[in-house]
Design a protein around this motif. Structure first.
Motif, PDB file in Angstrom:
ATOM      1  N   GLY A   1      12.001   3.403   8.567  1.00 38.77           N
ATOM      2  CA  GLY A   1      12.993   2.778   9.432  1.00 38.77           C
ATOM      3  C   GLY A   1      14.054   1.980   8.702  1.00 38.77           C
ATOM      4  N   GLN A   2      14.027   2.000   7.373  1.00 38.09           N
ATOM      5  CA  GLN A   2      14.992   1.236   6.600  1.00 38.09           C
ATOM      6  C   GLN A   2      16.292   2.032   6.415  1.00 38.09           C
ATOM      7  N   SER A   3      17.317   1.337   5.937  1.00 39.88           N
ATOM      8  CA  SER A   3      18.605   1.996   5.703  1.00 39.88           C
ATOM      9  C   SER A   3      18.514   2.890   4.468  1.00 39.88           C
ATOM     10  N   TRP A   4      19.395   3.898   4.423  1.00 36.55           N
ATOM     11  CA  TRP A   4      19.392   4.796   3.284  1.00 36.55           C
ATOM     12  C   TRP A   4      19.707   4.064   1.979  1.00 36.55           C
ATOM     13  N   PRO A   5      20.656   3.128   1.931  1.00 41.45           N
ATOM     14  CA  PRO A   5      20.879   2.423   0.660  1.00 41.45           C
ATOM     15  C   PRO A   5      19.628   1.703   0.143  1.00 41.45           C
ATOM     16  N   GLU A   6      18.828   1.124   1.038  1.00 41.72           N
ATOM     17  CA  GLU A   6      17.580   0.466   0.610  1.00 41.72           C
ATOM     18  C   GLU A   6      16.610   1.482   0.013  1.00 41.72           C
ATOM     19  N   ILE A   7      16.442   2.602   0.719  1.00 39.21           N
ATOM     20  CA  ILE A   7      15.509   3.639   0.267  1.00 39.21           C
ATOM     21  C   ILE A   7      16.014   4.262  -1.027  1.00 39.21           C
TER      22      ILE A   7
ATOM     23  N   PRO B   1       0.817  -1.218   0.000  1.00 40.06           N
ATOM     24  CA  PRO B   1       0.000   0.000   0.000  1.00 40.06           C
ATOM     25  C   PRO B   1       0.858   1.280   0.000  1.00 40.06           C
ATOM     26  N   CYS B   2       2.033   1.219   0.643  1.00 41.61           N
ATOM     27  CA  CYS B   2       2.937   2.378   0.635  1.00 41.61           C
ATOM     28  C   CYS B   2       3.413   2.657  -0.784  1.00 41.61           C
ATOM     29  N   VAL B   3       3.820   1.609  -1.468  1.00 35.70           N
ATOM     30  CA  VAL B   3       4.304   1.730  -2.847  1.00 35.70           C
ATOM     31  C   VAL B   3       3.166   2.200  -3.752  1.00 35.70           C
ATOM     32  N   ALA B   4       1.961   1.731  -3.494  1.00 37.34           N
ATOM     33  CA  ALA B   4       0.809   2.095  -4.324  1.00 37.34           C
ATOM     34  C   ALA B   4       0.511   3.584  -4.259  1.00 37.34           C
ATOM     35  N   GLU B   5       0.667   4.201  -3.097  1.00 35.62           N
ATOM     36  CA  GLU B   5       0.324   5.617  -2.985  1.00 35.62           C
ATOM     37  C   GLU B   5       1.484   6.555  -3.321  1.00 35.62           C
ATOM     38  N   LEU B   6       2.701   6.035  -3.455  1.00 34.11           N
ATOM     39  CA  LEU B   6       3.857   6.890  -3.708  1.00 34.11           C
ATOM     40  C   LEU B   6       3.776   7.729  -4.978  1.00 34.11           C
ATOM     41  N   PRO B   7       3.276   7.221  -6.110  1.00 31.98           N
ATOM     42  CA  PRO B   7       3.191   8.105  -7.285  1.00 31.98           C
ATOM     43  C   PRO B   7       2.338   9.348  -7.031  1.00 31.98           C
TER      44      PRO B   7
ATOM     45  N   LYS C   1      15.549   5.203  -6.822  1.00 34.65           N
ATOM     46  CA  LYS C   1      16.142   5.164  -8.153  1.00 34.65           C
ATOM     47  C   LYS C   1      15.295   4.277  -9.067  1.00 34.65           C
ATOM     48  N   GLU C   2      14.879   3.126  -8.550  1.00 35.34           N
ATOM     49  CA  GLU C   2      14.045   2.194  -9.316  1.00 35.34           C
ATOM     50  C   GLU C   2      12.702   2.825  -9.695  1.00 35.34           C
ATOM     51  N   GLN C   3      12.128   3.600  -8.773  1.00 34.53           N
ATOM     52  CA  GLN C   3      10.816   4.223  -8.989  1.00 34.53           C
ATOM     53  C   GLN C   3      10.910   5.591  -9.673  1.00 34.53           C
ATOM     54  N   ASN C   4      12.128   6.103  -9.834  1.00 35.47           N
ATOM     55  CA  ASN C   4      12.367   7.415 -10.425  1.00 35.47           C
ATOM     56  C   ASN C   4      11.682   8.538  -9.633  1.00 35.47           C
ATOM     57  N   ILE C   5      11.843   8.464  -8.308  1.00 36.79           N
ATOM     58  CA  ILE C   5      11.312   9.498  -7.425  1.00 36.79           C
ATOM     59  C   ILE C   5      12.376   9.881  -6.404  1.00 36.79           C
ATOM     60  N   ASP C   6      12.159  10.989  -5.725  1.00 35.14           N
ATOM     61  CA  ASP C   6      13.038  11.414  -4.646  1.00 35.14           C
ATOM     62  C   ASP C   6      12.188  12.233  -3.681  1.00 35.14           C
ATOM     63  N   LEU C   7      12.152  11.798  -2.449  1.00 41.07           N
ATOM     64  CA  LEU C   7      11.375  12.484  -1.413  1.00 41.07           C
ATOM     65  C   LEU C   7      12.260  12.661  -0.185  1.00 41.07           C
TER      66      LEU C   7
END
Length: 182
Positions: free
Chosen positions: A110-116, A84-90, A121-127
């Motif tokens: 709560g994840q590491s910066w490399p994961e985020i 659901p998080c991924v679904a609302e990100l666009p 990069k994969e989603q072509n977004i930056d927040l």
């Protein structure tokens, strides 16, 4: 074997179940069903008060809640592994691109910066992403994600949504415009 209507219906539902059991399938159907957020009645809104909350910026400067005083704030708790998080990100990303100079956006993960960073990069977004620097104030604590709070200039929680939402809906943008001009 002769195919009957029942066979076709059963096959359709098996395929649907198979698709829904994958992360992309869950994201697709969640996005399809996402509605705009619901505004909390003024008499039911909670006041955030003088919260003391520090966040560590992962791709942005650190943030202290006191810095948001008098601003409209969009706080989102999320994770890259959460469909659901991924679904609302666009829709959130679209909103951020339009309102980032008028609204303070706080994305807590709560994840590491490399994961985020890899996910972005994969989603072509930056927040602007943060991790907890101090415990989350009780009024914003959550057990489920995504969870989003929209707080007006006076510190009142105007929206408290759990689950995927279409944050770029016309009605929400109209509300944000009203909150910004108040």
């Amino acid at each position: 074997m002769k195919w009957t209507k029942d066979h076709l219906y059963n096959g359709f539902f098996l395929i649907l179940i198979a698709v829904l059991s994958t992360k992309p399938g869950k994201v697709f159907f969640t996005r399809l069903l996402a509605m705009g957020p619901t505004v909390i009645e003024q008499s039911e809104q909670k006041y955030t008060g003088d919260m003391h909350w520090e966040l560590i910026g992962l791709n942005t400067p650190n943030f202290r809640w006191e810095q948001a005083k008098g601003e409209v704030v969009f706080v989102n708790f999320w994770a890259t592994w959460c469909p659901p998080c991924v679904a609302e990100l666009p829709s959130i990303h679209q909103l951020y691109l339009v309102y980032n100079k008028k609204v303070k956006f706080v994305f807590v993960n709560g994840q590491s910066w490399p994961e985020i960073q890899g996910f972005f990069k994969e989603q072509n977004i930056d927040l602007p992403s943060f991790q907890q620097g101090s415990p989350t104030p009780e009024i914003l604590q959550t057990q489920r994600i995504p969870r989003t709070f929209v707080i007006d200039r006076n510190g009142n929680i105007v929206i408290d949504e759990e689950g995927a939402v279409n944050w770029y809906s016309e009605s929400f943008r109209k509300l944000l415009d009203e909150l910004i001009t108040q």
